[in-house]
Write a protein that holds these residues in place. Sequence first.
Motif, PDB file in Angstrom:
ATOM      1  N   GLU A   1       0.828  -1.210   0.000  1.00 54.65           N
ATOM      2  CA  GLU A   1       0.000   0.000   0.000  1.00 54.65           C
ATOM      3  C   GLU A   1       0.860   1.258   0.000  1.00 54.65           C
ATOM      4  OE1 GLU A   1      -3.638   2.034   2.601  1.00 54.65           O
ATOM      5  OE2 GLU A   1      -2.815   0.088   3.175  1.00 54.65           O
ATOM      6  N   LEU A   2       1.911   1.261   0.804  1.00 58.01           N
ATOM      7  CA  LEU A   2       2.818   2.408   0.811  1.00 58.01           C
ATOM      8  C   LEU A   2       3.493   2.584  -0.542  1.00 58.01           C
ATOM      9  CD1 LEU A   2       4.790   2.458   4.210  1.00 58.01           C
ATOM     10  CD2 LEU A   2       3.441   4.313   3.213  1.00 58.01           C
ATOM     11  N   ILE A   3       3.996   1.485  -1.118  1.00 63.71           N
ATOM     12  CA  ILE A   3       4.691   1.569  -2.405  1.00 63.71           C
ATOM     13  C   ILE A   3       3.741   2.046  -3.495  1.00 63.71           C
ATOM     14  CG2 ILE A   3       5.872   0.209  -4.183  1.00 63.71           C
ATOM     15  CD1 ILE A   3       6.903  -1.600  -1.893  1.00 63.71           C
ATOM     16  N   ALA A   4       2.491   1.571  -3.471  1.00 62.11           N
ATOM     17  CA  ALA A   4       1.516   2.024  -4.468  1.00 62.11           C
ATOM     18  C   ALA A   4       1.286   3.525  -4.347  1.00 62.11           C
ATOM     19  CB  ALA A   4       0.207   1.263  -4.297  1.00 62.11           C
ATOM     20  N   GLY A   5       1.248   4.035  -3.113  1.00 65.34           N
ATOM     21  CA  GLY A   5       1.106   5.473  -2.935  1.00 65.34           C
ATOM     22  C   GLY A   5       2.296   6.239  -3.465  1.00 65.34           C
ATOM     23  N   TRP A   6       3.488   5.704  -3.256  1.00 69.69           N
ATOM     24  CA  TRP A   6       4.690   6.354  -3.791  1.00 69.69           C
ATOM     25  C   TRP A   6       4.668   6.365  -5.320  1.00 69.69           C
ATOM     26  CZ3 TRP A   6       8.508   3.189  -0.269  1.00 69.69           C
ATOM     27  CH2 TRP A   6       8.425   3.665   1.045  1.00 69.69           C
ATOM     28  N   HIS A   7       4.226   5.257  -5.900  1.00 67.61           N
ATOM     29  CA  HIS A   7       4.179   5.196  -7.357  1.00 67.61           C
ATOM     30  C   HIS A   7       3.167   6.201  -7.903  1.00 67.61           C
ATOM     31  CE1 HIS A   7       2.840   3.408 -11.279  1.00 67.61           C
ATOM     32  NE2 HIS A   7       4.140   3.417 -11.459  1.00 67.61           N
ATOM     33  N   ALA A   8       1.995   6.271  -7.293  1.00 66.98           N
ATOM     34  CA  ALA A   8       0.977   7.218  -7.761  1.00 66.98           C
ATOM     35  C   ALA A   8       1.447   8.653  -7.617  1.00 66.98           C
ATOM     36  CB  ALA A   8      -0.319   7.004  -6.977  1.00 66.98           C
ATOM     37  N   ALA A   9       2.265   8.925  -6.593  1.00 68.59           N
ATOM     38  CA  ALA A   9       2.769  10.277  -6.371  1.00 68.59           C
ATOM     39  C   ALA A   9       4.011  10.588  -7.183  1.00 68.59           C
ATOM     40  CB  ALA A   9       3.072  10.468  -4.884  1.00 68.59           C
ATOM     41  N   GLY A  10       4.587   9.587  -7.839  1.00 67.37           N
ATOM     42  CA  GLY A  10       5.763   9.831  -8.661  1.00 67.37           C
ATOM     43  C   GLY A  10       7.074   9.711  -7.929  1.00 67.37           C
ATOM     44  N   LEU A  11       7.096   9.056  -6.767  1.00 65.31           N
ATOM     45  CA  LEU A  11       8.335   8.887  -6.026  1.00 65.31           C
ATOM     46  C   LEU A  11       9.075   7.616  -6.411  1.00 65.31           C
ATOM     47  CD1 LEU A  11       7.099   9.862  -2.441  1.00 65.31           C
ATOM     48  CD2 LEU A  11       7.851  11.358  -4.294  1.00 65.31           C
ATOM     49  N   VAL A  12       8.364   6.655  -6.981  1.00 66.64           N
ATOM     50  CA  VAL A  12       8.989   5.449  -7.523  1.00 66.64           C
ATOM     51  C   VAL A  12       8.446   5.218  -8.921  1.00 66.64           C
ATOM     52  CG1 VAL A  12       9.198   4.411  -5.229  1.00 66.64           C
ATOM     53  CG2 VAL A  12       7.292   3.765  -6.695  1.00 66.64           C
ATOM     54  N   VAL A  13       9.182   4.442  -9.695  1.00 70.43           N
ATOM     55  CA  VAL A  13       8.728   4.005 -11.021  1.00 70.43           C
ATOM     56  C   VAL A  13       8.698   2.486 -11.030  1.00 70.43           C
ATOM     57  CG1 VAL A  13       9.443   6.031 -12.325  1.00 70.43           C
ATOM     58  CG2 VAL A  13      11.086   4.187 -11.926  1.00 70.43           C
ATOM     59  N   ALA A  14       8.045   1.940 -12.043  1.00 66.00           N
ATOM     60  CA  ALA A  14       7.857   0.500 -12.129  1.00 66.00           C
ATOM     61  C   ALA A  14       8.588  -0.053 -13.341  1.00 66.00           C
ATOM     62  CB  ALA A  14       6.368   0.169 -12.218  1.00 66.00           C
ATOM     63  N   ALA A  15       9.541  -0.935 -13.102  1.00 65.51           N
ATOM     64  CA  ALA A  15      10.189  -1.665 -14.197  1.00 65.51           C
ATOM     65  C   ALA A  15       9.401  -2.934 -14.472  1.00 65.51           C
ATOM     66  CB  ALA A  15      11.619  -2.013 -13.831  1.00 65.51           C
ATOM     67  N   PRO A  16       9.196  -3.284 -15.727  1.00 64.08           N
ATOM     68  CA  PRO A  16       8.560  -4.579 -16.017  1.00 64.08           C
ATOM     69  C   PRO A  16       9.501  -5.707 -15.635  1.00 64.08           C
ATOM     70  CG  PRO A  16       9.366  -3.576 -18.036  1.00 64.08           C
ATOM     71  CD  PRO A  16       9.581  -2.565 -16.945  1.00 64.08           C
ATOM     72  N   PRO A  17       8.994  -6.918 -15.538  1.00 64.31           N
ATOM     73  CA  PRO A  17       9.888  -8.053 -15.248  1.00 64.31           C
ATOM     74  C   PRO A  17      10.915  -8.222 -16.364  1.00 64.31           C
ATOM     75  CG  PRO A  17       7.711  -8.820 -15.891  1.00 64.31           C
ATOM     76  CD  PRO A  17       7.603  -7.339 -15.705  1.00 64.31           C
ATOM     77  N   PRO A  18      12.022  -8.879 -16.077  1.00 60.58           N
ATOM     78  CA  PRO A  18      13.043  -9.087 -17.122  1.00 60.58           C
ATOM     79  C   PRO A  18      12.422  -9.712 -18.365  1.00 60.58           C
ATOM     80  CG  PRO A  18      13.859  -9.794 -14.982  1.00 60.58           C
ATOM     81  CD  PRO A  18      12.407  -9.484 -14.793  1.00 60.58           C
ATOM     82  N   ARG A  19      12.847  -9.214 -19.537  1.00 56.59           N
ATOM     83  CA  ARG A  19      12.260  -9.721 -20.780  1.00 56.59           C
ATOM     84  C   ARG A  19      12.578 -11.205 -20.944  1.00 56.59           C
ATOM     85  NH1 ARG A  19      15.962  -5.972 -22.076  1.00 56.59           N
ATOM     86  NH2 ARG A  19      14.395  -4.461 -22.711  1.00 56.59           N
TER      87      ARG A  19
END
Length: 388
Positions: free
Chosen positions: A75-93
């Motif tokens: 929940e905390l990480i999702a909030g950071w992502h929505a606020a632009g404090l973290v980004v999401a890398a897709p899984p390794p190709r």
Amino acid sequence: MPERPSPAPSVRRTSHALVADDRPIRLPHAEFDGTEVRFLGEPVDPDLFPASAASLWHACDGTRPYRSWPPEERELIAGWHAAGLVVAAPPPRPYPSRALICLSPHPDDAQLALGGLLARFGGRVVDVFSQETWTRRPHYRSRPALASRLLLEEERVACAVLGAELTVLGQVDAADRSAWQEGYFLEPQDVDAARSTEPELFERVTAGLAAEVAGGSLVLVPLAVGGHVDHVLTRQAALELIARKVLEPERVAFYEDMPYSLFANAEAEAGRLLVGPGPSPLAPVLIPGSEAAARVKQEALWPYRLQVLEAVTRRIVRHGRQLGTPGWAERLWVPPESADAFAELAVTAADEPGDAFGEPASTVTDDVADAFGKSASTVADDDAAAAG
């Protein structure tokens, strides 16, 4: 003219919610003083980022899937992502990276121009003029050493999102070189001044790139749309390597510099470029990308908070949709010698595996449709900000 205030640090029109296999990566702009968290120099709401969450923050390094954390931490990480404090890398190709080398005049140039291609194939980004201090944010203008470090950290995060390797050559940006204090954009008829003004620098760049392009990888070179002297020097060094028979033209294509190609004529720049001893006109090749690739490119561009406006990145992605109608694409310009190699690359790009980015195509399409299905007034706001 009064200076435009910095954007709020925790505002983001996020393009998607985190999914189970996303790898969260923290951005490098957080500062901790024991009682308060600051991001881009501004305090962060403690409800969004309690000081006690510092260890969780540091664990967001791109190695763990989102699903691996317990619910309260997700929940905390999702909030950071929505606020632009973290980004999401897709899984390794699920397939090996392609043998591609992208010559990037500065951190962010390769990703702005070819983020979709890099998301699809990986490869290696070579930053030439990677020692920078310029930023649009007042908080960092008085802290040039910190700005320089963060600009490179932004680049590393973006490459991690794209699954690309990074090489840094460490040359100094034109904005910090005395030769260009009166301005560092050249008119088409003046491009030879880039080499003649700084001949020793040109030789250093050429020698550095000679080592990086050795082997059989395809090499992507800036077209130098817009005439920024560092883009011109990078392009001219690549052309010099072709002339010296160090770099085979069969491996080379030129990409449209962004955001300059939004406002200048890339076709005209391609028409002026001479490659090889018997120059023939460069031909355009569209490298198609899926909506998933567009989303990953948008995510990879978010870390560039010190120099790039979000409105600019959104406009670049919209430009890709205009190029690829129907669909989405990035454009290269190729000499006759490399036409077959890059036509094959385009065919491979079009045949993207359904799980290339770790989520169903239908989910990605819905996410991107939400992200870019904007009203005309919102688009106008973005374009006004990009021009500013």
